[in-house]
Design a protein around this motif. Sequence first.
Motif, PDB file in Angstrom:
ATOM      1  N   UNK A 124      12.262  -4.032  22.421  1.00  0.00           N
ATOM      2  CA  UNK A 124      11.345  -2.891  22.332  1.00  0.00           C
ATOM      3  C   UNK A 124      11.630  -1.915  23.473  1.00  0.00           C
ATOM      4  N   UNK A 125      11.258  -0.648  23.313  1.00  0.00           N
ATOM      5  CA  UNK A 125      11.489   0.319  24.399  1.00  0.00           C
ATOM      6  C   UNK A 125      10.509   0.152  25.557  1.00  0.00           C
ATOM      7  N   UNK A 126       9.298  -0.388  25.278  1.00  0.00           N
ATOM      8  CA  UNK A 126       8.289  -0.505  26.333  1.00  0.00           C
ATOM      9  C   UNK A 126       7.576  -1.855  26.243  1.00  0.00           C
ATOM     10  N   UNK A 127       7.453  -2.512  27.407  1.00  0.00           N
ATOM     11  CA  UNK A 127       6.748  -3.794  27.469  1.00  0.00           C
ATOM     12  C   UNK A 127       5.653  -3.736  28.526  1.00  0.00           C
ATOM     13  N   UNK A 128       4.622  -4.571  28.318  1.00  0.00           N
ATOM     14  CA  UNK A 128       3.638  -4.858  29.348  1.00  0.00           C
ATOM     15  C   UNK A 128       3.604  -6.364  29.516  1.00  0.00           C
ATOM     16  N   UNK A 152      17.565  -0.830  29.051  1.00  0.00           N
ATOM     17  CA  UNK A 152      16.861   0.319  29.621  1.00  0.00           C
ATOM     18  C   UNK A 152      15.383   0.302  29.251  1.00  0.00           C
ATOM     19  N   UNK A 153      14.850  -0.885  28.973  1.00  0.00           N
ATOM     20  CA  UNK A 153      13.442  -1.007  28.610  1.00  0.00           C
ATOM     21  C   UNK A 153      12.538  -0.622  29.772  1.00  0.00           C
ATOM     22  N   UNK A 154      11.394  -0.047  29.435  1.00  0.00           N
ATOM     23  CA  UNK A 154      10.362   0.304  30.406  1.00  0.00           C
ATOM     24  C   UNK A 154       9.400  -0.875  30.474  1.00  0.00           C
ATOM     25  N   UNK A 211      -6.301  -0.071  32.580  1.00  0.00           N
ATOM     26  CA  UNK A 211      -6.111   1.292  32.072  1.00  0.00           C
ATOM     27  C   UNK A 211      -5.571   2.219  33.148  1.00  0.00           C
ATOM     28  N   UNK A 212      -6.008   1.989  34.407  1.00  0.00           N
ATOM     29  CA  UNK A 212      -5.520   2.814  35.506  1.00  0.00           C
ATOM     30  C   UNK A 212      -4.067   2.490  35.845  1.00  0.00           C
ATOM     31  N   UNK A 213      -3.724   1.205  35.808  1.00  0.00           N
ATOM     32  CA  UNK A 213      -2.372   0.788  36.161  1.00  0.00           C
ATOM     33  C   UNK A 213      -1.373   1.114  35.062  1.00  0.00           C
ATOM     34  N   UNK A 214      -1.808   0.998  33.814  1.00  0.00           N
ATOM     35  CA  UNK A 214      -0.897   1.189  32.677  1.00  0.00           C
ATOM     36  C   UNK A 214      -1.560   2.130  31.672  1.00  0.00           C
ATOM     37  N   UNK A 215      -1.601   3.416  31.953  1.00  0.00           N
ATOM     38  CA  UNK A 215      -2.300   4.359  31.065  1.00  0.00           C
ATOM     39  C   UNK A 215      -1.700   4.459  29.669  1.00  0.00           C
ATOM     40  N   UNK A 216      -0.426   4.082  29.528  1.00  0.00           N
ATOM     41  CA  UNK A 216       0.224   4.163  28.213  1.00  0.00           C
ATOM     42  C   UNK A 216       0.324   2.788  27.549  1.00  0.00           C
ATOM     43  N   UNK A 217      -0.630   1.887  27.845  1.00  0.00           N
ATOM     44  CA  UNK A 217      -0.516   0.512  27.356  1.00  0.00           C
ATOM     45  C   UNK A 217      -0.469   0.441  25.829  1.00  0.00           C
ATOM     46  N   UNK A 218      -1.048   1.408  25.131  1.00  0.00           N
ATOM     47  CA  UNK A 218      -1.029   1.397  23.668  1.00  0.00           C
ATOM     48  C   UNK A 218       0.378   1.592  23.103  1.00  0.00           C
ATOM     49  N   UNK A 219       1.300   2.051  23.938  1.00  0.00           N
ATOM     50  CA  UNK A 219       2.678   2.265  23.491  1.00  0.00           C
ATOM     51  C   UNK A 219       3.552   1.033  23.730  1.00  0.00           C
ATOM     52  N   UNK A 220       2.972  -0.022  24.291  1.00  0.00           N
ATOM     53  CA  UNK A 220       3.767  -1.152  24.754  1.00  0.00           C
ATOM     54  C   UNK A 220       3.572  -2.406  23.901  1.00  0.00           C
ATOM     55  N   UNK A 221       4.577  -3.281  23.948  1.00  0.00           N
ATOM     56  CA  UNK A 221       4.456  -4.635  23.417  1.00  0.00           C
ATOM     57  C   UNK A 221       3.975  -5.511  24.566  1.00  0.00           C
TER      58      UNK A 221
END
Length: 360
Positions: A124-128, A152-154, A211-221
């Motif tokens: 995936x392009x983005x992970x949490x 190059x994953x985020x 939410x403060x640490x990862x504001x784009x969490x909805x875009x992540x796996x």
Amino acid sequence: MEAELLAPTIVECWSEDSRVELTCIAVRDITHDIKSFVFAPPPGQVFRHEPGQFLTLCLQIDGAHIERCYTISSPPTRPHRISITVKRVPGGPVSNWLHDNLRAGMSVLVAAPGGAFTLTSPLAPKYLFLSAGSGVTPLMSMTRTLVDLGADADVAFVHSARTPVDIVFRQELAGIAADQAGIHVTNVCEDHHPSEIWTGPRGRLSTGLLSALVPDLHERIVYTCGPAPYMASVRQILTDVGFDMDRYHEESFSFDVPVSTPAPPDASSGPATVGYSVEFVKRGQTITCGPDQSVLDAALAAGVRLASACGQGMCGTCKVGLLDGAVDMEHQGGIRPREIRDGKILVCCSRPLGDLKIDI
């Protein structure tokens, strides 16, 4: 004529259901109560596993055969070594034995890697990554893998610990974050330690903090691992913010804690008196299993000891052949479709649909 150059044959350490003697080559202190144990394969062989999977150790401790699952902290991109990272659990028979006894040069019997908690393919392009305590180990394997592959994953990696001295892989993760632009590591500590005043985020993970640490969490796996209360809290946080739980993965079994123990004779959960007959053919033993009981629970309640480890259908330790009958089996990746077609079941997560004959 030039001599033909032949690539060396790669021999994998394990076949599907095998157990192999691995030699411990190093023991490393990670924190005050966590150690990593590094193993080498037999000569001429290599390890193959998926990042996030676990090993099952098969040990003899004080005359008893005990099997326990520990996640692999090393990446599959380094196939000549494999490591597990183990927290000393108060009263835990295996973790304490490993910490006190296992040394370089000793051999341990180990079953093949298993588990479905691993990175999706394609990446995936983005992970949490969310972890607490020693639950960091499978996520560490994933992180090391992404680094080794040059992916190059985020990755947003948020780890929770009691105090600063309890942060697992603190220096290595800090080094990775400093070197890899796409990997961001945040440690959250509940409190200070006498040796260090914590200046980072304090307290427990919360909706506001995440939410403060990862504001784009909805875009992540999301991948998470840690104690059961921590994972329950993470699930609640993600539910509260409306996260798509189809993008959520967790490692769900506890380490070094037996899931089932035999009930005392006068316990209300003792051997079932109404249910189906379960015959262990080779042992010459027959028990009764209620329709809502797993075969493992019924066996333990009847005083019959069966090989088991995770108790949740993940590790495959309790895999046996079913000679006759049918079961309702709700597993978590500890058995392959081909094995099911061949008549194998996991007794820890199989409930009888009628009388059974089992090949043990």
